[in-house]
Design an enzyme around this catalytic site. Structure first.
Site, PDB file in Angstrom:
ATOM      1  N   CYS A 140       0.531  -0.967  -0.323  1.00 23.55           N
ATOM      2  CA  CYS A 140       0.061   0.024  -0.298  1.00 23.55           C
ATOM      3  C   CYS A 140       1.014   1.120   0.280  1.00 23.55           C
ATOM      4  O   CYS A 140       0.076   2.928  -0.779  1.00 23.55           O
ATOM      5  CB  CYS A 140      -0.796   0.443   1.211  1.00 23.55           C
ATOM      6  SG  CYS A 140      -1.713  -1.337   0.764  1.00 23.55           S
ATOM      7  N   HIS A 193      -3.176   7.296   1.328  1.00 21.11           N
ATOM      8  CA  HIS A 193      -3.556   6.080   1.287  1.00 21.11           C
ATOM      9  C   HIS A 193      -4.735   5.679   1.544  1.00 21.11           C
ATOM     10  O   HIS A 193      -5.409   5.986   3.060  1.00 21.11           O
ATOM     11  CB  HIS A 193      -2.345   5.398   2.008  1.00 21.11           C
ATOM     12  CG  HIS A 193      -2.605   3.719   1.420  1.00 21.11           C
ATOM     13  ND1 HIS A 193      -3.547   3.115  -0.083  1.00 21.11           N
ATOM     14  CD2 HIS A 193      -3.464   2.504   2.334  1.00 21.11           C
ATOM     15  CE1 HIS A 193      -4.405   1.670   0.521  1.00 21.11           C
ATOM     16  NE2 HIS A 193      -3.700   1.414   1.976  1.00 21.11           N
ATOM     17  N   ASN A 250      -9.738  -0.005  -0.748  1.00 17.78           N
ATOM     18  CA  ASN A 250      -8.845   0.017  -0.448  1.00 17.78           C
ATOM     19  C   ASN A 250      -7.804  -0.779  -1.654  1.00 17.78           C
ATOM     20  O   ASN A 250      -7.917  -1.799  -1.757  1.00 17.78           O
ATOM     21  CB  ASN A 250      -8.401  -0.902   0.648  1.00 17.78           C
ATOM     22  CG  ASN A 250      -7.128  -0.832   0.768  1.00 17.78           C
ATOM     23  OD1 ASN A 250      -5.829  -0.316   0.541  1.00 17.78           O
ATOM     24  ND2 ASN A 250      -5.879  -1.363   2.604  1.00 17.78           N
TER      25      ASN A 250
END
Length: 324
Positions: A114, A251, A281
């Site tokens: 990520c 993020h 996500n």
């Protein structure tokens, strides 16, 4: 004079298939309310059968090139941040090169889960500052739907697929925080936390791609602390503070992490770009996706100070400060 890596264009691409939370109610002991309350996610996109990470990356790259008024021939190289490549090798970047019709320059992948796009931006900035390239295409692209355990309600409802891209080009600056472009970066990792977020397969271990595993509560605690710390470090390097930031583009993992980090930094959520409700996500794709949406919605404008931060498996985390 100082060389700065300035954003020239931005773009994104999302697969056609929209998956609302209610779809998971058919197969899992979960609900739309349960997912929204714990993550802020309302829907996400999943890639179609046969649609690969490089396919998504190419579409985002084409959108960024169009936004900048450039062609693939104007690009010296490209970096793709991904943890879900089409193949073990060659890199997604070289596949994107081929699909864009690029026959010169270079391409390589960065894998920091990520935090991948932050790492890719940091690498791109270093290459431009060092004079190795004049213009780079930086892409975050993922098909996390391919590594989900569909029986694990704690993870499979959180992730989605997509891609985003930025074009960075070399410009002269004064060497202070009045410059446009990437002003500072801060990247970190600590392998002691590897079991908090990992995939239980790999080429040299199981010979399979494996499935994603996560320890949600411990990861949440690490995320807020480390995201705040790296963001403040990146700002301090260029003599800025939280009050100088026009937009945080974090993020997009979990709305509670986003809110917790902003609160700890003393920044209002009115100055945070949030897309987690629509995308879930998307790992390394989430920051460039959110940047592109922020520009498309007229929020991020030239001259704005933008702070992006991310944390992912490794654990790996970092932040980038840039003036749009």
């Amino acid at each position: 004079m100082t060389v700065r890596a300035v954003v020239e264009g931005v773009g994104h691409y999302l697969p056609d298939r929209i998956v609302p939370n209610s779809e998971f109610e058919k197969t899992l002991d979960t609900s739309d309310d349960w997912i929204r309350t714990r993550s802020g996610i309302e829907r996400r996109r999943f890639a179609a059968e046969g649609q690969t990470t490089s396919d998504l990356a190419v579409r985002a790259a084409q959108a960024a090139l169009k936004n900048a008024g450039l062609t693939a021939d104007d690009i010296d190289g490209l970096i793709v941040a991904t943890s879900t490549p089409d193949l073990t090798f060659p890199s997604v970047a070289t596949m994107v090169q081929q699909k864009l019709g690029m026959t010169r320059g270079f391409g390589f992948d960065v894998q920091a889960v990520c935090a991948g796009f932050i790492y890719a931006l940091t690498n791109a900035n270093a290459l431009i500052v060092a004079g190795q390239a004049k213009r780079l295409l930086v892409i975050g692209a993922e098909t996390f739907s391919r590594i989900m355990d569909w029986t694990d309600r704690s993870t499979c409802v959180l992730f989605g697929d997509g891609a985003g891209a930025l074009i960075l080009s070399a410009h002269d600056g004064n060497g202070d925080n009045s410059d446009r472009g990437i002003l500072s970066a801060d990247i970190n990792s600590d392998g002691r936390y590897r079991d908090m977020l990992y995939v239980d397969g790999g080429v040299s271990s199981t010979g399979t791609s494996g499935k994603l595993r996560m320890q949600g509560n411990p990861l949440f605690r690490q995320a807020v602390e480390k995201l705040t710390s790296t963001a403040e470090s990146a700002l301090e390097k260029i003599d800025l503070q939280g009050t100088d930031v026009d937009w945080i583009v974090p993020h997009q993992a979990n709305i509670r992490i986003i809110q917790g980090t902003a609160k700890k930094m003393g920044i209002s959520m009115d100055h945070v770009i949030v897309t987690v409700q629509d995308h879930g996500n998307t790992s390394a794709a989430s920051i460039p996706l959110a940047l592109s949406v922020g520009v498309e919605e007229g929020k991020i404008k030239q001259g704005d100070i933008v702070l992006s931060e991310a944390i992912g498996g490794g654990l790996a985390w970092g932040a980038v400060v840039l003036r749009w």
